[in-house]
Motif scaffolding. Structure first.
Motif: not given
Length: 92
Positions: A72-92, A40-42
């Motif tokens: 467009a670039v700013r929003k895409a980079r922010t999307a990158v940051a959110f996706a990277e955070e989700a990936i980090i939280l998924q890593t044990p 739910p968090e990710t």
């Protein structure tokens, strides 16, 4: 005067070229985050990344100024940051 005009046109073209690259990076990271263990968090992070990615695409497709490409670039980079955070939280 001609040099200044060329610089303006070149920088606008550079922003236009950067948008697809950053948007593609965000798309790839969102896919990677969705392929992992989604909690739910990710899920919230992934959903926010997708929302921003859609907004980035819209800004790029409807761009009339450098500012539109910058948004467009700013929003895409922010999307990158959110996706990277989700990936980090998924890593044990």
């Amino acid at each position: 005067m001609l040099v200044a005009a060329l610089l303006v046109l070149t920088s606008a073209a550079a922003w236009a070229y950067t948008c697809p690259v950053v948007i593609k990076q965000a798309e790839d990271l969102v896919k990677k985050a969705e392929a992992g263990k989604v909690t739910p968090e990710t899920r919230q992070l992934i959903d926010e990344a997708k929302k921003l990615l859609g907004e980035a695409r819209a800004h790029h497709e409807n761009a009339r100024t450098k500012r539109d490409h910058g948004d467009a670039v700013r929003k895409a980079r922010t999307a990158v940051a959110f996706a990277e955070e989700a990936i980090i939280l998924q890593t044990p």
